[in-house]
Design an enzyme around this catalytic site. Sequence first.
Site, short mmCIF file in Angstrom:
data_model
loop_
_atom_site.label_atom_id
_atom_site.label_comp_id
_atom_site.label_asym_id
_atom_site.label_seq_id
_atom_site.Cartn_x
_atom_site.Cartn_y
_atom_site.Cartn_z
N ARG A 12 13.55 41.71 1.43
CA ARG A 12 13.21 42.62 0.42
C ARG A 12 12.29 43.62 0.52
O ARG A 12 12.94 44.92 0.64
CB ARG A 12 12.74 41.43 -0.92
CG ARG A 12 13.31 42.59 -2.76
CD ARG A 12 12.44 43.89 -2.32
NE ARG A 12 10.64 43.46 -2.63
CZ ARG A 12 10.06 44.48 -3.09
NH1 ARG A 12 9.93 45.37 -3.10
NH2 ARG A 12 8.67 43.37 -3.36
N ASP A 13 10.74 43.44 0.73
CA ASP A 13 10.08 44.78 0.94
C ASP A 13 10.23 44.75 2.31
O ASP A 13 10.05 46.40 2.93
CB ASP A 13 8.08 44.26 0.74
CG ASP A 13 7.32 45.65 0.67
OD1 ASP A 13 8.17 46.70 0.73
OD2 ASP A 13 6.67 45.27 -0.69
N HIS A 16 12.29 48.51 2.89
CA HIS A 16 11.95 49.72 3.11
C HIS A 16 12.43 50.24 4.35
O HIS A 16 13.20 50.95 5.01
CB HIS A 16 11.20 49.85 2.23
CG HIS A 16 11.10 49.31 0.77
ND1 HIS A 16 11.85 50.78 0.40
CD2 HIS A 16 10.23 48.85 -0.04
CE1 HIS A 16 11.37 50.25 -1.06
NE2 HIS A 16 10.61 49.16 -0.92
N SER A 166 0.74 48.46 -5.17
CA SER A 166 1.48 48.71 -4.80
C SER A 166 1.13 50.02 -3.49
O SER A 166 1.82 50.56 -2.36
CB SER A 166 2.57 49.77 -5.70
OG SER A 166 2.99 48.52 -6.66
N HIS A 193 -0.25 41.06 -4.81
CA HIS A 193 0.53 41.27 -3.70
C HIS A 193 0.18 42.73 -2.58
O HIS A 193 -0.21 43.68 -3.79
CB HIS A 193 2.07 41.62 -4.30
CG HIS A 193 3.49 42.51 -3.01
ND1 HIS A 193 4.12 42.17 -3.14
CD2 HIS A 193 3.06 43.83 -2.84
CE1 HIS A 193 4.60 42.82 -2.24
NE2 HIS A 193 4.88 43.92 -2.36
N HIS A 195 -0.51 45.85 0.38
CA HIS A 195 -0.18 46.17 1.36
C HIS A 195 -1.43 46.80 1.83
O HIS A 195 -2.61 46.49 1.53
CB HIS A 195 0.75 47.61 0.31
CG HIS A 195 2.03 47.21 0.21
ND1 HIS A 195 2.90 47.49 1.00
CD2 HIS A 195 2.52 46.78 -1.13
CE1 HIS A 195 4.39 47.54 -0.32
NE2 HIS A 195 3.75 46.26 -1.09
N TYR A 284 2.06 56.64 -4.43
CA TYR A 284 3.75 56.17 -4.01
C TYR A 284 3.92 56.76 -2.95
O TYR A 284 3.86 57.79 -2.68
CB TYR A 284 4.71 56.71 -5.11
CG TYR A 284 4.67 55.31 -5.99
CD1 TYR A 284 5.04 53.80 -5.69
CD2 TYR A 284 4.69 55.04 -7.22
CE1 TYR A 284 5.53 52.99 -6.76
CE2 TYR A 284 5.12 54.02 -8.29
CZ TYR A 284 5.24 52.89 -8.12
OH TYR A 284 5.22 51.90 -8.50
#
Length: 343
Positions: A12-13, A16, A166, A193, A195, A284
């Site tokens: 899923r991630d 990208h 995120s 979660h 990053h 983002y």
Amino acid sequence: MKAPRLTDTTLRDGSHPMRHQFTREQVAKIVQALDRAGVPVIEVSHGDGLAGSSLQYGFSHTSEFDLIETARSYAERAKIAALMLPGIGTRQELKEAVARGIQVVRIATQCTEADISEQHFGLAKELGLETVGFLMMAHMRPPEALVEQAKLMESYGADCVYIVDSAGAMLPHDAAARVRALKEALSVQVGFHAHNNLGLGIGNTLAALEAGADQIDGCLRGLGAGAGNAATELLAAVLDRLGLNPGLDVFGLMDAAEYIVAPIMPFQPFPDRDAITIGYAGVYSTFLLHAKRAGEQYGIDPREILVELGRRQAVAGQEDWIIDVALDLSRRRGAGTRKEAHG
């Protein structure tokens, strides 16, 4: 600390950096390896969640529903999960995902907009799904504000609420404070979660675990958006060293990362200049290309644009701010130059 439940979100991630081009064959191999290695939850969907395949977010090579169906057929023990963003995914997509085999749905909103997820949690519960709430861009709000949003998700039926970094902008104390606040306020589980934009994917996850996190996320080889996520195989090794291995085959995950995922990756996500800027600014990654274009047009370092956007707390959907910020910075620079000339 206690042994956490791990969700692997390579499919899923990781979609990208793969530009949403995963195939059935790739999904089958990855799911089979993760399942054999004892990973309890495997997330499969477009990078932007159910119904993300579009001109705006990028078209999928293969329907995510076909990928979910393939994943379910190869998962003997693991649960299959999907991500859903209110405003992108609808009732129709969630019902189809259930028909194809998902058992868990992770419903994601901006960390200030949990109230838009009520109907989505309601339907998910009607469909018999385990439900997880995702509070995205959680670095932007203080712990007490996140508690209010998490309580909304809990009241809607979330079985777990995640703090989601995120932008990869958190430092370990940020992750710990937010997880600890939710643990003290909620009766449901809390997840984290990470990053890796500031190189802290593993460190922040460990800080979250020390603060009481019940669930964590990883991707094989760190394959995820931006500088990637905490690497699943690294998490497994570290948890094992800490005596907190929840039943993961460390060598099996290392082999899956090295021999199955690495050969299909278009590039290795890591904290390069762009990724570091995203984490440093706290915005983002989708802002990056727009900032570069605006910077070129107005003669401004795009990093300055991104940092200012972070200061203004811009979120997804506010890309129109980028031109305004570039203009403002250009005018300030012009005014400064005029003052120097007259000085």
